[in-house]
Design a protein around this motif. Sequence first.
Motif, PDB file in Angstrom:
ATOM      1  N   TRP A  69       0.886  -1.202  -0.058  1.00  0.00           N
ATOM      2  CA  TRP A  69      -0.027  -0.020  -0.050  1.00  0.00           C
ATOM      3  C   TRP A  69       0.959   1.247  -0.115  1.00  0.00           C
ATOM      4  N   SER A  70       2.072   1.328   0.727  1.00  0.00           N
ATOM      5  CA  SER A  70       3.148   2.260   0.762  1.00  0.00           C
ATOM      6  C   SER A  70       3.390   2.464  -0.633  1.00  0.00           C
ATOM      7  N   PHE A  71       4.094   1.399  -1.263  1.00  0.00           N
ATOM      8  CA  PHE A  71       4.344   1.900  -2.518  1.00  0.00           C
ATOM      9  C   PHE A  71       3.518   2.448  -3.491  1.00  0.00           C
ATOM     10  N   LEU A  72       2.009   1.947  -3.397  1.00  0.00           N
ATOM     11  CA  LEU A  72       1.076   2.694  -4.146  1.00  0.00           C
ATOM     12  C   LEU A  72       0.944   3.902  -3.889  1.00  0.00           C
ATOM     13  N   SER A  73       0.988   4.318  -2.525  1.00  0.00           N
ATOM     14  CA  SER A  73       0.843   5.487  -2.046  1.00  0.00           C
ATOM     15  C   SER A  73       1.994   6.459  -2.767  1.00  0.00           C
ATOM     16  N   ILE A  74       3.276   6.253  -2.753  1.00  0.00           N
ATOM     17  CA  ILE A  74       4.182   6.828  -3.365  1.00  0.00           C
ATOM     18  C   ILE A  74       4.294   7.136  -4.916  1.00  0.00           C
ATOM     19  N   TYR A  75       3.709   6.044  -5.538  1.00  0.00           N
ATOM     20  CA  TYR A  75       3.559   6.163  -7.098  1.00  0.00           C
ATOM     21  C   TYR A  75       2.410   7.158  -7.076  1.00  0.00           C
ATOM     22  N   ILE A  76       1.341   7.270  -6.351  1.00  0.00           N
ATOM     23  CA  ILE A  76       0.359   8.303  -6.653  1.00  0.00           C
ATOM     24  C   ILE A  76       1.034   9.615  -6.464  1.00  0.00           C
ATOM     25  N   THR A  77       1.769   9.904  -5.149  1.00  0.00           N
ATOM     26  CA  THR A  77       2.361  11.192  -4.737  1.00  0.00           C
ATOM     27  C   THR A  77       3.258  11.582  -5.724  1.00  0.00           C
ATOM     28  N   THR A  78       3.846  10.473  -6.501  1.00  0.00           N
ATOM     29  CA  THR A  78       4.974  10.950  -7.530  1.00  0.00           C
ATOM     30  C   THR A  78       4.364  11.474  -8.787  1.00  0.00           C
ATOM     31  N   ARG A  79       3.149  10.842  -9.223  1.00  0.00           N
ATOM     32  CA  ARG A  79       2.389  11.324 -10.211  1.00  0.00           C
ATOM     33  C   ARG A  79       1.559  12.830 -10.036  1.00  0.00           C
ATOM     34  N   ILE A  80       1.151  12.848  -8.784  1.00  0.00           N
ATOM     35  CA  ILE A  80       0.573  14.280  -8.580  1.00  0.00           C
ATOM     36  C   ILE A  80       1.713  15.458  -8.715  1.00  0.00           C
ATOM     37  N   VAL A  81       2.812  15.155  -7.847  1.00  0.00           N
ATOM     38  CA  VAL A  81       3.917  16.224  -8.005  1.00  0.00           C
ATOM     39  C   VAL A  81       4.198  16.382  -9.407  1.00  0.00           C
ATOM     40  N   ASP A  82       4.201  15.280 -10.339  1.00  0.00           N
ATOM     41  CA  ASP A  82       4.759  15.751 -11.489  1.00  0.00           C
ATOM     42  C   ASP A  82       3.498  16.782 -12.264  1.00  0.00           C
ATOM     43  N   LYS A  83       2.396  16.268 -11.848  1.00  0.00           N
ATOM     44  CA  LYS A  83       1.128  17.221 -12.619  1.00  0.00           C
ATOM     45  C   LYS A  83       1.125  18.656 -11.931  1.00  0.00           C
ATOM     46  N   VAL A  84       1.440  18.677 -10.688  1.00  0.00           N
ATOM     47  CA  VAL A  84       1.361  19.987 -10.247  1.00  0.00           C
ATOM     48  C   VAL A  84       2.601  20.841 -10.747  1.00  0.00           C
ATOM     49  N   LEU A  85       3.698  20.332 -10.889  1.00  0.00           N
ATOM     50  CA  LEU A  85       4.898  21.105 -11.378  1.00  0.00           C
ATOM     51  C   LEU A  85       4.923  21.469 -12.968  1.00  0.00           C
ATOM     52  N   THR A  86       4.313  20.375 -13.742  1.00  0.00           N
ATOM     53  CA  THR A  86       4.279  20.405 -15.310  1.00  0.00           C
ATOM     54  C   THR A  86       2.815  20.972 -15.789  1.00  0.00           C
ATOM     55  N   GLY A  87       2.105  20.814 -14.917  1.00  0.00           N
ATOM     56  CA  GLY A  87       0.564  21.390 -15.265  1.00  0.00           C
ATOM     57  C   GLY A  87      -0.081  20.244 -16.286  1.00  0.00           C
ATOM     58  N   SER A  88      -1.285  20.285 -16.400  1.00  0.00           N
ATOM     59  CA  SER A  88      -2.176  19.559 -17.373  1.00  0.00           C
ATOM     60  C   SER A  88      -2.545  19.900 -18.787  1.00  0.00           C
ATOM     61  N   VAL A  89      -1.035  19.785 -19.712  1.00  0.00           N
ATOM     62  CA  VAL A  89      -1.185  20.414 -20.938  1.00  0.00           C
ATOM     63  C   VAL A  89      -1.861  19.288 -21.829  1.00  0.00           C
ATOM     64  N   ALA A  90      -3.098  19.682 -22.385  1.00  0.00           N
ATOM     65  CA  ALA A  90      -3.695  18.847 -23.256  1.00  0.00           C
ATOM     66  C   ALA A  90      -3.124  19.213 -24.888  1.00  0.00           C
ATOM     67  N   GLU A  91      -2.021  18.948 -24.993  1.00  0.00           N
ATOM     68  CA  GLU A  91      -1.227  19.366 -26.348  1.00  0.00           C
ATOM     69  C   GLU A  91      -0.291  18.079 -26.670  1.00  0.00           C
ATOM     70  N   LYS A  92       0.053  17.891 -27.832  1.00  0.00           N
ATOM     71  CA  LYS A  92       0.893  16.847 -28.240  1.00  0.00           C
ATOM     72  C   LYS A  92       1.953  17.409 -29.159  1.00  0.00           C
ATOM     73  N   VAL A  93       3.214  17.094 -29.020  1.00  0.00           N
ATOM     74  CA  VAL A  93       4.050  17.268 -30.011  1.00  0.00           C
ATOM     75  C   VAL A  93       4.217  16.340 -31.152  1.00  0.00           C
ATOM     76  N   VAL A  94       4.071  16.797 -32.451  1.00  0.00           N
ATOM     77  CA  VAL A  94       4.224  15.943 -33.483  1.00  0.00           C
ATOM     78  C   VAL A  94       5.199  16.301 -34.467  1.00  0.00           C
ATOM     79  N   SER A  95       6.073  15.294 -34.819  1.00  0.00           N
ATOM     80  CA  SER A  95       6.799  15.205 -35.780  1.00  0.00           C
ATOM     81  C   SER A  95       6.733  14.323 -37.143  1.00  0.00           C
ATOM     82  N   ILE A  96       6.798  15.073 -38.205  1.00  0.00           N
ATOM     83  CA  ILE A  96       6.169  14.407 -39.399  1.00  0.00           C
ATOM     84  C   ILE A  96       7.355  14.356 -40.400  1.00  0.00           C
ATOM     85  N   VAL A  97       7.855  13.064 -40.835  1.00  0.00           N
ATOM     86  CA  VAL A  97       8.844  12.927 -41.954  1.00  0.00           C
ATOM     87  C   VAL A  97       8.126  12.434 -43.109  1.00  0.00           C
TER      88      VAL A  97
END
Length: 306
Positions: free
Chosen positions: A201-229
């Motif tokens: 359960w603790s491992f799961l809690s740390i995983y959720i914490t990590t994902r939320i920290v990432d979202k808080v820092l980077t924001g929830s950007v609904a954009e994709k970067v596309v490269s076309i060759v």
Amino acid sequence: LNLNLNLNLNLNLNLNISSTRMSQENPALQEIKNLILITLGSCMLAIGVTFFILPAHIVTGGTPGIALILHYTFDASLSISMILVNVPLLLAGIKYIDLKFAARTLYSINTTAVTIAFLPALIDFPQISSVLLATIYGGVCVGAGIGLVLKGNASAGGTTIIAKLFSNYFALKPAQTLLVLDVIIISTVGVLSQNMELALWSFLSIYITTRIVDKVLTGSVAEKVVSIVSDHHQEIGTAISSVMKRDGTVLSGINLTEEKDKRILFAVVGTREIQKLKSMVLEIDPSAIILIMEASEMMGSSYIAD
């Protein structure tokens, strides 16, 4: 196992961006913003620990996790344990960190400890009987709190200092040290409690914490970067501009054998526009190579002004 590596990369990028913005603002105003973010984050962290993590007897990562182990093992006050764990680490690593950063971190640690001490007396929060709910919401609150503290150019604990010290004396990167520390903390919980479920359960809690920290820092950007060759880059570029009203960049290159010139279209589009873009590109050039990546953080806009 890549969680801490990815988080560490995102944290470093975001803290560099934050420091660049700081230099463009009034220093006094920026410090006020930092204190507000740190105060809110510390309170959120305290709420997650007091109302969810602690009653479920699970732990989180970093120095809050070490303090929880001391609390579970010796029945020591959690708030005092947090100060006893963090302050010596700050003093030991003072020459490796900025003094202002150290002062903000000390403020964060003390605010979190004081809030944890007085929160149960101020709020009569109902007991959460479900370990799953406690794990999820505890991870969310702790992650949001740590993210806000980091946005305020501070740290919620001293594990980053431990990582720095170890990287100076051993062949370990800071992210690897943080990962090892979290594994040791959770494994210790499993051994001391003789309950592997709590460790999981603790491992799961740390995983959720990590994902939320990432979202808080980077924001929830609904954009994709596309490269076309494609050999039909002009037609595709014109279609993206006229149909999707998006601008982009054409990059020049050559193939691996250096026998043929290549053109790569680089554009940013909305997540909901991806299927439309793929259909449009493949209609023009069925052999086009399309690479789609996440835009974790974005400033500015790729829309063409009317």
